[in-house]
Every structure is written in structure tokens, then in C-alpha cells.
Design a protein around this motif. Structure first.
Motif, PDB file in Angstrom:
ATOM      1  N   LEU A 190       1.437  -8.084   0.750  1.00 54.21           N
ATOM      2  CA  LEU A 190       0.106  -8.021   0.114  1.00 54.21           C
ATOM      3  C   LEU A 190      -0.985  -8.095   1.179  1.00 54.21           C
ATOM      4  CD1 LEU A 190       0.445 -10.209  -3.098  1.00 54.21           C
ATOM      5  CD2 LEU A 190      -0.813  -8.042  -2.984  1.00 54.21           C
ATOM      6  N   ALA A 191      -0.750  -8.935   2.172  1.00 59.03           N
ATOM      7  CA  ALA A 191      -1.733  -9.042   3.260  1.00 59.03           C
ATOM      8  C   ALA A 191      -1.843  -7.712   4.008  1.00 59.03           C
ATOM      9  CB  ALA A 191      -1.346 -10.164   4.219  1.00 59.03           C
ATOM     10  N   LEU A 192      -0.703  -7.139   4.359  1.00 58.88           N
ATOM     11  CA  LEU A 192      -0.707  -5.857   5.070  1.00 58.88           C
ATOM     12  C   LEU A 192      -1.442  -4.787   4.263  1.00 58.88           C
ATOM     13  CD1 LEU A 192       3.022  -5.812   6.281  1.00 58.88           C
ATOM     14  CD2 LEU A 192       1.026  -6.021   7.767  1.00 58.88           C
ATOM     15  N   ALA A 193      -1.110  -4.732   2.977  1.00 57.45           N
ATOM     16  CA  ALA A 193      -1.696  -3.686   2.134  1.00 57.45           C
ATOM     17  C   ALA A 193      -3.201  -3.883   1.983  1.00 57.45           C
ATOM     18  CB  ALA A 193      -1.014  -3.683   0.768  1.00 57.45           C
ATOM     19  N   ASN A 194      -3.626  -5.109   1.701  1.00 54.77           N
ATOM     20  CA  ASN A 194      -5.062  -5.349   1.584  1.00 54.77           C
ATOM     21  C   ASN A 194      -5.779  -5.083   2.902  1.00 54.77           C
ATOM     22  OD1 ASN A 194      -6.087  -6.443  -1.094  1.00 54.77           O
ATOM     23  ND2 ASN A 194      -4.172  -7.594  -0.835  1.00 54.77           N
ATOM     24  N   TYR A 195      -5.111  -5.404   3.966  1.00 54.92           N
ATOM     25  CA  TYR A 195      -5.721  -5.191   5.276  1.00 54.92           C
ATOM     26  C   TYR A 195      -5.958  -3.700   5.517  1.00 54.92           C
ATOM     27  CZ  TYR A 195      -6.837  -6.611   9.994  1.00 54.92           C
ATOM     28  OH  TYR A 195      -7.495  -6.867  11.164  1.00 54.92           O
ATOM     29  N   MET A 196      -4.942  -2.898   5.218  1.00 57.90           N
ATOM     30  CA  MET A 196      -5.109  -1.450   5.389  1.00 57.90           C
ATOM     31  C   MET A 196      -6.148  -0.908   4.412  1.00 57.90           C
ATOM     32  SD  MET A 196      -1.284  -0.090   6.286  1.00 57.90           S
ATOM     33  CE  MET A 196      -0.540  -0.716   4.786  1.00 57.90           C
ATOM     34  N   ARG A 197      -6.152  -1.464   3.215  1.00 54.83           N
ATOM     35  CA  ARG A 197      -7.153  -1.043   2.229  1.00 54.83           C
ATOM     36  C   ARG A 197      -8.554  -1.289   2.780  1.00 54.83           C
ATOM     37  NH1 ARG A 197      -7.662  -0.268  -3.821  1.00 54.83           N
ATOM     38  NH2 ARG A 197      -9.541   0.979  -3.648  1.00 54.83           N
ATOM     39  N   SER A 198      -8.728  -2.408   3.501  1.00 53.26           N
ATOM     40  CA  SER A 198     -10.059  -2.711   4.042  1.00 53.26           C
ATOM     41  C   SER A 198     -10.493  -1.669   5.069  1.00 53.26           C
ATOM     42  CB  SER A 198     -10.084  -4.116   4.653  1.00 53.26           C
ATOM     43  OG  SER A 198      -9.485  -4.131   5.942  1.00 53.26           O
ATOM     44  N   PHE A 199      -9.526  -0.968   5.639  1.00 57.07           N
ATOM     45  CA  PHE A 199      -9.856   0.125   6.567  1.00 57.07           C
ATOM     46  C   PHE A 199      -9.852   1.477   5.861  1.00 57.07           C
ATOM     47  CE2 PHE A 199      -8.402  -2.994   9.764  1.00 57.07           C
ATOM     48  CZ  PHE A 199      -9.414  -2.879  10.694  1.00 57.07           C
ATOM     49  N   GLY A 200      -9.685   1.455   4.555  1.00 55.53           N
ATOM     50  CA  GLY A 200      -9.707   2.713   3.815  1.00 55.53           C
ATOM     51  C   GLY A 200      -8.428   3.513   3.932  1.00 55.53           C
ATOM     52  N   ASN A 201      -7.332   2.876   4.346  1.00 50.57           N
ATOM     53  CA  ASN A 201      -6.089   3.617   4.526  1.00 50.57           C
ATOM     54  C   ASN A 201      -5.113   3.479   3.351  1.00 50.57           C
ATOM     55  OD1 ASN A 201      -4.387   5.380   5.824  1.00 50.57           O
ATOM     56  ND2 ASN A 201      -3.540   3.871   7.253  1.00 50.57           N
ATOM     57  N   LEU A 202      -5.599   3.009   2.225  1.00 47.59           N
ATOM     58  CA  LEU A 202      -4.829   3.117   0.967  1.00 47.59           C
ATOM     59  C   LEU A 202      -5.754   3.759  -0.056  1.00 47.59           C
ATOM     60  CD1 LEU A 202      -2.753  -0.153   0.323  1.00 47.59           C
ATOM     61  CD2 LEU A 202      -2.049   1.950   1.454  1.00 47.59           C
ATOM     62  N   MET A 203      -5.222   4.696  -0.838  1.00 45.20           N
ATOM     63  CA  MET A 203      -6.048   5.414  -1.792  1.00 45.20           C
ATOM     64  C   MET A 203      -5.944   4.823  -3.196  1.00 45.20           C
ATOM     65  SD  MET A 203      -7.246   7.586   0.274  1.00 45.20           S
ATOM     66  CE  MET A 203      -6.773   7.755   2.002  1.00 45.20           C
ATOM     67  N   HIS A 204      -4.851   4.113  -3.424  1.00 43.08           N
ATOM     68  CA  HIS A 204      -4.597   3.570  -4.758  1.00 43.08           C
ATOM     69  C   HIS A 204      -4.650   2.054  -4.709  1.00 43.08           C
ATOM     70  CE1 HIS A 204      -2.823   7.596  -4.545  1.00 43.08           C
ATOM     71  NE2 HIS A 204      -3.197   7.695  -5.800  1.00 43.08           N
ATOM     72  N   PRO A 205      -4.764   1.424  -5.876  1.00 41.72           N
ATOM     73  CA  PRO A 205      -4.792  -0.041  -5.882  1.00 41.72           C
ATOM     74  C   PRO A 205      -3.576  -0.619  -5.153  1.00 41.72           C
ATOM     75  CG  PRO A 205      -5.408   0.788  -8.031  1.00 41.72           C
ATOM     76  CD  PRO A 205      -4.986   1.984  -7.217  1.00 41.72           C
ATOM     77  N   VAL A 206      -3.828  -1.666  -4.416  1.00 43.76           N
ATOM     78  CA  VAL A 206      -2.800  -2.335  -3.627  1.00 43.76           C
ATOM     79  C   VAL A 206      -1.556  -2.639  -4.468  1.00 43.76           C
ATOM     80  CG1 VAL A 206      -2.345  -4.619  -2.660  1.00 43.76           C
ATOM     81  CG2 VAL A 206      -4.307  -3.275  -1.841  1.00 43.76           C
ATOM     82  N   GLU A 207      -1.774  -3.105  -5.673  1.00 44.42           N
ATOM     83  CA  GLU A 207      -0.655  -3.494  -6.529  1.00 44.42           C
ATOM     84  C   GLU A 207       0.229  -2.282  -6.843  1.00 44.42           C
ATOM     85  OE1 GLU A 207      -3.765  -4.410  -6.893  1.00 44.42           O
ATOM     86  OE2 GLU A 207      -3.442  -6.495  -6.288  1.00 44.42           O
ATOM     87  N   GLN A 208      -0.393  -1.128  -7.001  1.00 44.76           N
ATOM     88  CA  GLN A 208       0.398   0.065  -7.319  1.00 44.76           C
ATOM     89  C   GLN A 208       1.235   0.506  -6.110  1.00 44.76           C
ATOM     90  OE1 GLN A 208      -1.762   3.259  -9.135  1.00 44.76           O
ATOM     91  NE2 GLN A 208      -2.711   1.957 -10.700  1.00 44.76           N
ATOM     92  N   ALA A 209       0.601   0.522  -4.941  1.00 46.58           N
ATOM     93  CA  ALA A 209       1.348   0.934  -3.743  1.00 46.58           C
ATOM     94  C   ALA A 209       2.513  -0.021  -3.495  1.00 46.58           C
ATOM     95  CB  ALA A 209       0.419   0.988  -2.528  1.00 46.58           C
ATOM     96  N   LEU A 210       2.252  -1.311  -3.674  1.00 45.72           N
ATOM     97  CA  LEU A 210       3.324  -2.276  -3.468  1.00 45.72           C
ATOM     98  C   LEU A 210       4.383  -2.173  -4.562  1.00 45.72           C
ATOM     99  CD1 LEU A 210       1.373  -5.396  -2.204  1.00 45.72           C
ATOM    100  CD2 LEU A 210       2.929  -3.920  -0.918  1.00 45.72           C
ATOM    101  N   GLY A 211       3.952  -1.832  -5.764  1.00 44.63           N
ATOM    102  CA  GLY A 211       4.921  -1.647  -6.849  1.00 44.63           C
ATOM    103  C   GLY A 211       5.924  -0.556  -6.493  1.00 44.63           C
ATOM    104  N   VAL A 212       5.408   0.557  -6.030  1.00 44.34           N
ATOM    105  CA  VAL A 212       6.297   1.654  -5.613  1.00 44.34           C
ATOM    106  C   VAL A 212       7.177   1.196  -4.458  1.00 44.34           C
ATOM    107  CG1 VAL A 212       6.379   3.976  -4.608  1.00 44.34           C
ATOM    108  CG2 VAL A 212       4.689   3.430  -6.398  1.00 44.34           C
ATOM    109  N   TYR A 213       6.535   0.565  -3.481  1.00 44.76           N
ATOM    110  CA  TYR A 213       7.267   0.143  -2.280  1.00 44.76           C
ATOM    111  C   TYR A 213       8.408  -0.823  -2.626  1.00 44.76           C
ATOM    112  CZ  TYR A 213       8.183  -2.209   2.149  1.00 44.76           C
ATOM    113  OH  TYR A 213       8.799  -2.748   3.245  1.00 44.76           O
ATOM    114  N   PHE A 214       8.118  -1.830  -3.416  1.00 42.72           N
ATOM    115  CA  PHE A 214       9.154  -2.822  -3.724  1.00 42.72           C
ATOM    116  C   PHE A 214      10.281  -2.216  -4.566  1.00 42.72           C
ATOM    117  CE2 PHE A 214       5.785  -6.282  -3.109  1.00 42.72           C
ATOM    118  CZ  PHE A 214       6.267  -6.633  -1.869  1.00 42.72           C
ATOM    119  N   HIS A 215       9.940  -1.273  -5.418  1.00 43.30           N
ATOM    120  CA  HIS A 215      10.995  -0.652  -6.220  1.00 43.30           C
ATOM    121  C   HIS A 215      11.886   0.263  -5.386  1.00 43.30           C
ATOM    122  CE1 HIS A 215       8.893  -2.267  -9.737  1.00 43.30           C
ATOM    123  NE2 HIS A 215      10.034  -2.075 -10.379  1.00 43.30           N
ATOM    124  N   GLN A 216      11.280   1.001  -4.478  1.00 47.15           N
ATOM    125  CA  GLN A 216      12.127   1.868  -3.647  1.00 47.15           C
ATOM    126  C   GLN A 216      13.062   1.022  -2.788  1.00 47.15           C
ATOM    127  OE1 GLN A 216       9.085   3.700  -1.069  1.00 47.15           O
ATOM    128  NE2 GLN A 216      10.225   2.976   0.705  1.00 47.15           N
TER     129      GLN A 216
END
Lengths: 312, 312, 312, 312
Positions: free
Chosen positions: C168-194
Motif C-alpha cells: 500500500l505504501a509503494l502504491a500510494n507513493y507511486m500514485r503521488s508521482f502520478g504513476n498509477l492511473m487507477h485507485p490504489v485499492e484496485q491496482a493492489l486488488g489485481v496485483y494480490f489476486h494474480q
């Protein structure tokens, strides 16, 4: 030495004419809309006299200056146990750096960088719900300033919550090391609301008086913290109060102080005065450009530096 | 409050009985041979009265405490131009860290970490040969302490030169960024010799008096530096005087101070006193364990913290 | 050279007797419960022959091995545009380090460290809802392995979601730089399921065949990716497939491979074979201890290293 | 597929016309004076056939390519004991970074970053004086290339010695951790002289043949290193041969290679060929711009990537 009233008036006048006023923080709309032309100053002497100038009555977002008050509250709740979760050393890096947290296993370097203040907010949650913790901070600050009109600007808190990815990263990161006890959202809720406190220079200077007077509010005689704790909070402000610009502030001003990204700075002259300045334009390190300059001139003309032999 | 003489005597007595005395520095033989049982303290008041206790007359290797004197000399030579080559911020890392130099392009964070002091030594070389620069430092310190018996321990300097690979690395690294003007060996020669100054607590406290009195030696009335510069050097000592333990020292003691790996600490109480303590055992961060404890007790019992309202 | 079947059987037998099997990952209960006694190996030759040994049919959590498949899918969706958001260099640090992200402005070093794989998951969300993106990954892997029984272990994904503060920290951190396009929870949802894909060695080796055969599934002749892309994914696996242990793996094994914290490793011998090994005990760097050892012996006995002249 | 001779000729021709040729290294005069117009290529096949193009006969300063040969010699002297003093992982940072050395206690990440190569040079000093160690390197390279005309350019070595502050810093830093056994000046003397080897593409490609053929020189049948060692050196070249651009090189070219700041690159195709290219203009990461491009085209047109199924 000219009297304080004249010095304050002169400084307010000088700041009005400054053209290089720094950059107003623009990461959230409510802060970005404040005019860079603003400048306020308020000095509360030991006897309660207030010398004010400029926009001293206009409320602004105190932001990180609030960390002084939340730290005071947290120390009142758990005392030195806090220091197992937060360090007391300057960080040597930016206010929102996450690098140090990795090296030091989730323990922020001090309570005035964002990560440290989030841990402090987490401590405040021991007192109840987020709403109750926030109410506690507000009540504390109102009591210090003896002013029930002080409020929290909900639009500022909301804007921070909506875009605070970096702080979410810091909080989750510390949580991964077990250094947050409550849900990340709750700790950040408290943190963002305390940062959204809106206060005028006069109110802020009033609220900081206990730090200038060994922990006691000279107006009421009430003991807010012990003399030792007041001294220690001052030491933390001196060493860490201006992020990675603290050395520069000590070098130029020589007073314990805490700045915020809203352009406010609280500074104290032990035994003599509590001071608040405000000007929204920031220097490259994120501290109020005119605020720091005004304090430098004030300290130079009054001899108020703690590093000077012949004070005040 | 008890009088200062009693307080100093009490503290010297208390330190005698301490069993946890830290570790004596052992990276060079001349330092490793000093007995951990040593403890000395000397307090020079504004009027020249000296309160001394323990081994206050025994010379020890002042090591990094010398950085205060070399900085003062260098500022006298080139003034604020120094600050383009050395920063003024706490480092947030160990005294001999090289990491920060890479990130910040060969500019050390402050003049009290090793890299910064090597740049300062390089500045002193503008005055002549290494021997002349070293003689200049010795002459300056003797003059401040009004004591011609102060000397440099050549065996200490030689031992440092023989094993100082880390400092050679720092110096060469800065040289690669163009931040040394003279051969690395010369800058290190000056640096190691200034660190090898042998002084007693009494001599050191005498030499530091100008910092407690706005730049003026109260014994002679002679102006060593301007009041502004004295204040600024004090600020640097407060923020950076104890490496990555400066926050802790400010928190516990609340005075500008500079420590050395030989176990000495110089501290000043602006307007009131200059203090030197010495005990060779070091804490985990490399600062004198009993020295810091003695200063903490002295500051607490006298109210001498600069962060306290009711000083002295 | 002995034939492959014997070599695989020998290795499976040798691994059975090993006592130093590393530590099973214990940060989430579903992984911690797997017995360290497990070991499986499956080798699929170019002609489709499968040599299997040990627990080759037992499904395990493939975890980071899944990053190979999600990367392949993401490249299929946006091609080389991915490389503006993720780098292609080894990280020189731990799989979950956040330090590099600060230095490099939110751009992860490669798609196989956690941060990089979260960006890849964010790319997959362009195809629809999180559920659809996850379904797409599952469908892709089932198709590659030609096995519709492959499934995602929801309990593993749920456990990761409940404790994944670092991610969550990594994802929010990248989000703060604009490097995630979708909500953090969604990206992590996909990531954890894969990451929660459960596959046996046989299934995993089957799914990796296209990488051993220039992007073509030799069973069907179907082109999964271009030869150039297959080669490049192999290069990334070689350089970055084992976190900060990739050099060691290349040194000892000499094959492109990707490991996961569940103890699986997928490795490919271009033109010759696709290999999966599994043993849940991890070495100090987080890679399967027996898995790597088995591959080292396999490569040595077959001559399958890509760095060897006389292959296979 | 066209035959190799045509492919090499085409590439040499294509490179001649390139306008974006990168920047020639200018930190020492002897390198800065080389014309960016130069381009050479030599490919030595398993049977000894040489395909050459452009300035393949012109000697250039091989610089860091020499690290492959010194590593080979050092492994011959002390074998795997080397790995207690040097790591085998990509660094994730610049070729001359000192940061990693602090974190990892003076152990360089791999033998191909400067710090690692200095340790290797220190190992070579076990064979005798610096002059003898240097002579040993020269003899080894001449033997590999079967060409006694290969020499060391003393002016290049002298220029490096005169300005190599960064390398002096690295060496002294490692010395402070006890990771150099000989005087810093001696280790650097060996290092700078080996880097000053002047070789043509033809000579370099000849000297690298043993790496393409499992450690054996196919011309003489002489065994230079064991097959395992050849494989491992290739692995190190693949993972770490191009500093912080190694991932990019593997991604684009897919061959084990080692670049030098003089613009040369040695690459090997296991079982097939040894290749040297040279063009002095460097890309932003310090590797030959046209050299890498030429190898990319060569690998693509020949199918020589180690990550490709259908090689050569």
C-alpha cells in the motif's frame, strides 16, 4: 534599542514592500488561493502586551505548526514512551522523505517531519474516535489561545485527504513496521484535521506562550507542561522545526520555531515573548520566505537570539 | 539554587562513582590508552571565576572540538564565502558518512562533520604552508586560552595520518568535485594536527569564552569575532555539534556544544559561562557519555538551558 | 550425459534428503502453513515431453512468478509505452524497497520488483474492472497451460490485502508521482489476486513454454508474443528475476528465471525446455533454497546454461 | 539469413552514416582527443574466421573492458576466495558510486564497478610488485590475443593517476574497511595501467574467444579457465557488464558483454563467436552509443541472442 512596538511596526512596513515573496503552496486548491501579498506578525510579551502588525488578525492554515500542539498533547498522554516510536534527531532530508523510514525500520527521525507527526496523531487516537481526537486538539489550542472562535477548515482537511498519497504511503509504510496502532485512515484523519487549524498570528502567538515561559501560561498561571518538557519541546523546534532548513533558521534567527506550509511560523523567546508570523510565499525549502526574514530582523534588532549573551 | 561551585563539585563527585562509562575510542593507540576513569570539568563564569572539578587540569586530545576553532579562523579569513563550499544543516547521518557527499555533489552538510572540517582545513591553507597553517591554529587557541603551554600531540596526529583511510576517502571524494583547493595530503595534515591539540578542561573552557560573550573575550575586552558571528557559530554547535546525536544533546542539555572523540565537550551558556567537560568513554553515537551526563545535570541544576525562561 | 529423465529423477531424489531447506515465508498464514518438506520439479521439452519429479502435481502459490504473465499481458496491451512508467534495470535493493522510488521519482526500476508489478497491474485495469482484469490474467494463464483447472486462491489474496501495508505504501507513493492511473485499492486488488494464482510445477512449466520458444507455444504453434518480445522478457528475467539475488542465480544457474515467495521458480532454456521447480523454504534473499539448488544441478548436468558453448 | 560477412559489412557501413554518435569521454585529455567518427567491429567465429569492418585495426583504450581479463587472472590466483571481498550482484547505481560501499561495509557489489575492479587489482598484487602485476596482465592479454604488439598507453595511465580522485576515494574507503591488502597507490597503479591497455577490435575479439568457448582457446585448444568459470564470467558480464545500463543492454542485445569508457565493447556468443566493437561516443550511461547499436543490429540479424531459441 528601539522599543518592541516600533520594531514590529517597522518590520511589518518593510515586509509590505518586498517583491520577492516566494511561491505559495499549490498542492491543494484552498492553499493555492491565498494571496502572496499577505504578511502578519504578532508578538506577545511576558506581561501579555501584544505588538501586532500587518494581517495579524487574519486566520490562515497553520499546517505543520500544529505539530507542536499535537506533540504536547501526545506527551501529556503517554510521556516519554513516545520516544520509542519517534526519534529526536534532525532528518537531514525533505519533510516527506520515505528513505529514512526504510533505513531506520519505520521509526521517524523526529515528531516534526510528516511521518513523525502521523505517529503522534496515532497516539492521540488512544483518547477516542478520530472525531474525539480532533476535538481534543481543537479544545487544547482554543484553551491555550483563550479563544473559542478558532476552528478547523474542513475544506482544507478534505483537500488533503483527497490528494495525500505521499502521506498515505508514509503511514502505510510505518504500519508495515508495526508503528501505527490504529487504521491508517484514522491517523491521517486526525493529522489532516489538525493541520487544517485556521488561526491568526495573534491567536497562534497566544497559543505558544507556554513554551516561552517554562510550560506555564503567564496569563492564568496554569501549568500546561513541566518546565523540563517545555525546554525539550523548544529544543526539538530548534533542531527540527524547519525540516531540512532548520540549520539555516537557527543560523539566521536563533530561536526555537516551527513553520508550516501555509506560511506561518511560531517562534519563542524563552522568558520574553511568543511570536507568530505569516506570509504564504515559501522559499525553496518550504518555509515562509518573508516570515523567516521578518524573524531574522526581529531577532537582530531586539537581540532575542538564544545564542546571544545580552538578550533583550 | 545552590551556588555554582557546589554544583560543579557535586557533579565531579557523582561522576567519579559512575560505573557505566562508555567505550574509549580505540581506532588509534594514543587514544585507546587513556583510562576510562578520567573525568574533568571546568566552568568559567563571565567574571572570570573558574569552578573546576576532577581531572580539570589534565590535557586530553580535543579532536573534533577543534573544529570550532578552525571554523572561527576560516570565517575570519574568507567570511561567508565559506558557505558556498560547506552547508549549515544537520547531516542526519554518521560523522564520517560519505553518502551525503555523493547526493550533494561534494558539498559537506556542515563544518562539524569530518568532510566539512576538511574543507575548513583546506581554507586555512590559504594562509601558507601546512606547517604555517597548523602554527596559526595553535597560536589562535593559545591566545584564546591565554596559555602558551598548549601543544599539539604529534604522536596522535601521526597515528591518524597512518590510519585515516576514511578521511582520505572523504577528502579525495570532495577533491573529485573540485571542493578542495590544495593537495589532499596537505588538507588532511592540517586537519589531523588541529584534532591533535592537547588541552585541559580549564584551557578549553577558557578558549571558548568568546562564544559565550558575543564574540568578545571578557578577560581582555578583545573582539575575536562579531556578535553576529559568535551567535551563528553557537547555532551551528547547537544544530550539528554532536554528529547524529545533536538532537539528543539539545533535548537533554539545551546548550550549544561541540564534542570530540577524545571525550571532551565544549559548551557555552550565552552571557553566563563557558564550560568544558572530559571523560574518555563514549556512548554509541561517539560522544562522551559522562561528559554529556555531567552537562545535563549542570544545566538542570543551574537552569542554564537556552530553552529555559528563567536562566541562571 | 545421462538422459534428462534420469537427471530430473536424481535431483528430485537428492532434494528429498536435504536438511537445510530455508525458511517458509510466514508473513501471511496461508503461506506459513505449507510444509517445508515439499519439493517438485517439472521439465517440458520442446517436443512436449514432460519430465516431472517430487510434488510436481501439487498446486502452490506462484506469487511473484505471476509477474512474468502480467508483464506479458501488459506489453500486449500497451507495448513499449510501458517503459515510460517502469524501468528495465536491476534494482540493487530488496524486492520491496521504497528508497529507489524516491530517488527516481516514482518510476520503479523494473517490472519484477513489487512496485513495478503494481504499475503493471494498473495497466491491466485499462481492460475493465478489477474483476475483469483478474479474470483476464487467469484466462491467459489457463490458456498458456491449456488447463482450465488453474485457479486463484482467494484466501491468499485476502490475507495479502489485509496485511499488505508495504505494498500500500509503494502504491500510494507511486500514485503521488502520478504513476498509477487507477485507485490504489484496485491496482493492489489485481496485483494480490494474480500473486494468489495456485499452480503446480507441471502447470507452471507448461505456461512458460512460449518464453523458451521465441514466443510461440510449440504445442499449438500459436504465437503468444513476437520473438523479439520473448527474448526481451527472458532478458528481464535474467537480470531482475530474483530480486537482489539475480546475480547469484545467473552465476550459479545461468538461465532466465523468475522466483516467487511461495517457493516456486520458473526458468527457461531457450529452444530447449521450460522448467518449474518448487520448494517453499526460502534463502536469506527470499528465493527458494532447494529450487535454486535443483536448477543449479540441472543446468550443470545438462549443460543448459545460456552462457555455455555446448548446450544441451 | 544473410551470411555473417555481409551483415558485419552492412553494419559497419550503417554506422559510418550515423550523426547522433554520443559524447566522447573528456575527463582526461588522451581520451578526449579521439575522433567521434571512429567505428570498428570484429567478429571471430568458432573456426577462427574473422569478419571485420570499419576501424577494426585501430587500437583504442579498452578501459573497463580490461576488468574481464583482470577478473579472470584474479580468479586464477585465489579462486572463489575472491567472492568474500567482492559481490556478484548488479549495483543499481553509477559505476563510480560510493554510497553502496557505505551500506555494505566496503564490499563492492561486483567486480565490474570501479570499486570491485580495484579490489581485483589488489588481488593481482599478490603476484609481486605493481610493475610485475601490470606486466602479468599485459602478458595474459597478449597471450589470449596471440599478439605481442599489444601495449599499455602510459600517457593514459598517467592522466588517470593525476586526476583519479574519485577512484582514490573509493580505494581509501575500502581500505578503511580492511578490503585492500596493499597500499592504495599500488592497487590504483595496477588498475589504471590495466585500463590503459590499447587494443584494436580485432585484438580484443581474439582475446575474448575463451569466454565464447567454455574457457578454451579454440585456436590452440589451451584451457584458459574451466567451463564453469567461463560460464560464470559470462553471467557477470550479462548482469553487470554495462554499469547501470546492463538491463538495457541485455534487453536490446541479449549477449554477455563488457563496455569501457573508451568506447569499446566486448561481447560473446557462447559456442559461436567473440565480438568487439568500438566507437568513442558514449550514451548518457557511459556506454558506447554506436557500439551498442551495432551489437543490437548484429544480434537481431544473426539471431545470436542467448535468449533466442533458434540461435545462429
Amino acid at each position: 534599542m528601539k522599543n518592541i512596538a516600533s520594531i514590529v511596526a517597522d518590520i511589518a512596513e518593510e515586509m509590505r514592500g518586498m517583491t520577492d515573496r516566494g511561491q505559495v503552496a499549490n498542492y491543494i486548491p484552498p492553499l493555492a488561493c491565498v494571496s502572496p501579498d499577505r504578511f502578519g506578525i504578532a508578538v506577545v510579551m511576558a506581561d501579555g502586551t501584544v505588538h501586532a502588525g500587518g494581517d495579524a488578525e487574519e486566520p490562515f492554515s497553520i499546517q505543520s505548526v500544529s505539530k507542536v500542539f499535537s506533540l504536547t498533547l501526545a506527551l501529556g498522554m503517554i510521556g516519554d514512551a513516545l520516544w520509542s516510536r519517534v526519534g529526536r534527531e534532525p532528518s537531514g532530508s525533505a519533510f516527506n522523505s520515505i528513505v529514512q523510514l526504510e533505513t531506520e525500520q519505520g521509526i521517524p527521525r523526529n515528531p516534526f517531519i510528516n511521518a513523525g507527526a502521523i505517529v503522534v496523531a496515532d497516539v492521540l487516537l488512544a483518547s477516542g474516535t478520530p472525531a474525539e481526537a480532533i476535538a481534543g486538539v481543537l479544545r487544547f489550542v482554543r484553551g491555550l489561545a483563550r479563544d473559542e472562535t478558532i476552528s478547523i477548515d474542513a475544506s482544507v482537511a478534505a483537500a488533503e485527504l483527497a490528494t495525500g498519497y505521499r502521506n498515505l504511503a508514509l503511514a502505510n509504510y510505518m504500519r508495515s513496521f508495526g508503528n501505527l496502532m490504529h487504521p491508517v485512515e484514522q491517523a491521517l484523519g486526525v493529522y489532516f484535521h489538525q493541520c487544517a487549524l485556521a488561526m491568526s498570528c495573534r491567536q497562534l502567538a497566544m497559543a505558544g506562550r507556554f513554551l516561552a515561559h517554562d510550560g506555564r501560561d503567564p496569563a492564568t498561571g496554569r501549568c500546561i507542561v513541566t518546565p523540563q518538557r517545555a525546554r525539550r519541546i523548544n529544543a526539538l523546534m530548534m533542531l527540527c522545526g524547519h525540516y531540512d532548513n532548520s540549520g539555516e533558521f537557527a543560523f539566521r534567527v536563533g530561536l526555537p520555531g516551527k513553520s508550516g506550509v501555509g506560511g506561518g511560523i511560531l517562534a519563542v523567546v524563552p522568558g520574553t515573548a511568543s511570536i507568530a508570523v505569516w506570509s504564504p510565499g515559501l522559499n525553496a525549502k518550504g518555509n515562509s520566505q518573508l516570515g523567516a526574514l521578518a524573524l531574522e530582523r526581529l531577532a537582530a534588532r531586539t537581540g532575542w537570539s538564544v545564542f546571544e549573551a545580552a538578550q533583550g
